[in-house]
Structure formats: structure tokens, C-alpha cells
Design a protein around this motif. Structure first.
Motif, mmCIF file in Angstrom:
data_model
loop_
_atom_site.group_PDB
_atom_site.id
_atom_site.type_symbol
_atom_site.label_atom_id
_atom_site.label_comp_id
_atom_site.label_asym_id
_atom_site.label_seq_id
_atom_site.Cartn_x
_atom_site.Cartn_y
_atom_site.Cartn_z
ATOM 1 N N ASN A 1 -3.735 -7.104 -7.722
ATOM 2 C CA ASN A 1 -5.058 -6.314 -7.761
ATOM 3 C C ASN A 1 -4.895 -5.251 -7.028
ATOM 4 O OD1 ASN A 1 -6.184 -8.699 -9.070
ATOM 5 N ND2 ASN A 1 -7.066 -9.648 -7.259
ATOM 6 N N ASP B 1 -7.574 -5.480 -11.604
ATOM 7 C CA ASP B 1 -7.591 -6.690 -11.215
ATOM 8 C C ASP B 1 -7.478 -7.648 -12.379
ATOM 9 O OD1 ASP B 1 -10.334 -6.755 -11.805
ATOM 10 O OD2 ASP B 1 -10.867 -7.019 -9.900
ATOM 11 N N ASN C 1 0.775 -1.104 -0.043
ATOM 12 C CA ASN C 1 0.075 -0.156 0.066
ATOM 13 C C ASN C 1 0.956 1.280 0.048
ATOM 14 O OD1 ASN C 1 0.361 0.992 2.694
ATOM 15 N ND2 ASN C 1 -0.539 -0.951 3.298
ATOM 16 N N SER D 1 -7.241 5.520 -5.392
ATOM 17 C CA SER D 1 -7.777 6.478 -5.835
ATOM 18 C C SER D 1 -6.636 7.675 -6.220
ATOM 19 C CB SER D 1 -8.732 7.103 -4.685
ATOM 20 O OG SER D 1 -8.300 7.412 -3.869
ATOM 21 N N ARG E 1 -11.568 7.207 -8.633
ATOM 22 C CA ARG E 1 -11.347 5.763 -7.872
ATOM 23 C C ARG E 1 -11.306 4.540 -9.144
ATOM 24 N NH1 ARG E 1 -12.123 6.565 -2.809
ATOM 25 N NH2 ARG E 1 -13.133 8.142 -2.003
ATOM 26 N N TYR E 2 -10.569 3.579 -8.820
ATOM 27 C CA TYR E 2 -10.223 2.781 -9.744
ATOM 28 C C TYR E 2 -9.888 1.433 -9.038
ATOM 29 C CZ TYR E 2 -5.075 3.068 -8.521
ATOM 30 O OH TYR E 2 -3.907 3.120 -7.940
ATOM 31 N N VAL E 3 -10.126 0.128 -9.908
ATOM 32 C CA VAL E 3 -9.921 -1.145 -9.461
ATOM 33 C C VAL E 3 -9.067 -1.649 -10.502
ATOM 34 C CG1 VAL E 3 -10.609 -3.419 -8.858
ATOM 35 C CG2 VAL E 3 -11.796 -1.375 -8.043
ATOM 36 N N TYR F 1 -8.817 -2.688 -15.711
ATOM 37 C CA TYR F 1 -8.655 -1.447 -15.066
ATOM 38 C C TYR F 1 -10.108 -0.777 -15.352
ATOM 39 C CZ TYR F 1 -7.447 3.345 -13.813
ATOM 40 O OH TYR F 1 -7.379 4.783 -13.205
ATOM 41 N N GLN G 1 -6.591 -1.538 -5.551
ATOM 42 C CA GLN G 1 -7.662 -0.543 -5.585
ATOM 43 C C GLN G 1 -7.103 0.695 -4.882
ATOM 44 O OE1 GLN G 1 -10.312 -2.705 -2.683
ATOM 45 N NE2 GLN G 1 -11.805 -2.743 -4.291
ATOM 46 N N ALA H 1 -3.332 3.697 -2.770
ATOM 47 C CA ALA H 1 -3.627 2.471 -3.455
ATOM 48 C C ALA H 1 -3.013 1.224 -2.576
ATOM 49 C CB ALA H 1 -2.622 2.261 -4.668
#
Length: 144
Positions: free
Chosen positions: A74, A96, A50, A78, A92-94, A100, A76, A63
């Protein structure tokens, strides 16, 4: 003769444009260093990590990452940054195994489908459920 060749090469080298120099940040009149006021990072070495940081001009990034089922990370997270009009943009994003996916009011969205298109999609779904098949030319394939 050698002296003439060397003199020509030297002239070409001096006259050559200095590529990249005009793009160097310190040559821009509005350039200034931006201080990082917060910077936290942690990497466990096992795929879990992180980070988050903040700059003095309002940029905030964070992140969280974990190992994915297919060997990917993976993530997550912003990021936020100030816009010229004084408002703050946030994304905001993911990321995995599905790709994207970003979410933000800034991301343009397509207009809604017209009613006739929605009706055609409904009819196609009904026909597919009934086992009706069409070939690449638009003709119905009769199966017996």
C-alpha cells in the motif's frame, strides 16, 4: 564467391540504420544532466519503506509504503514537477488493494450528468428497492 558474400554482408552491416542512436539523450540539443539535490530512502525489509527525492529542476517525489492485506504494497505518495508555463503540477496518489487513485487538478473530469439522467438513475434505484427486475431485452420480469 565467398569473398563476394562477405563483402555484401559487410556492406549491409555498414549501411544499416543505427536504431536507438537518434533517441539517445546525449544526441538531443537540449539535453543536460539534472542533479539530484536530495535523495532519502529507507527500506525496513518487512514491506515498510519510504523515499523522497528532489532534483535541481524542481521535480519532487515522495512515497510511503506499508504491507497490504492481500500481499501487496500500500503506497501513498505525491510527485511535483514544473510545467513549461512556470506553474507547478502536483499529483497525490494512493495505491492499495483498491487500485491506483490519483488526485490532481490536472486530471480531467467528466461533465456533470444532465438532470434527466439523474432522474432515470433515481427511478431505477427505486424500482430495484421495490424488487422490480428487468431482463436483458428491457422487459420486466414478473416473479410470483
Amino acid at each position: 564467391m565467398k569473398l563476394v558474400v562477405v563483402a555484401c554482408l559487410a556492406a549491409v552491416a555498414v549501411a544499416a540504420p543505427q536504431f536507438g542512436r537518434q533517441f539517445a539523450p546525449e544526441t538531443r540539443p537540449d539535453y543536460r544532466h539534472i542533479a539530484i539535490i536530495r535523495d532519502n530512502r529507507q527500506d525496513n525489509g518487512d514491506g515498510n519503506f519510504n523515499y523522497d527525492f528532489e532534483t535541481e529542476n524542481g521535480i519532487i517525489v515522495n512515497a510511503v509504503g506499508t504491507p497490504g492485506s492481500k500481499g501487496q504494497s500500500n503506497i501513498q505518495g505525491s510527485y511535483r514537477f514544473p510545467l513549461p508555463d512556470g506553474t507547478v503540477a502536483e499529483v497525490r496518489y494512493v495505491a492499495d488493494e483498491n487500485g491506483y487513485v490519483a488526485d490532481s487538478p490536472l486530471i480531467p473530469t467528466p461533465p456533470p450528468l444532465p438532470a434527466h439522467a439523474i432522474e432515470q438513475i433515481r427511478i431505477a434505484e427505486e424500482q430495484r428497492a421495490q424488487g422490480i427486475v428487468w431482463d436483458q431485452y428491457g422487459f420486466r420480469v414478473n416473479r410470483k
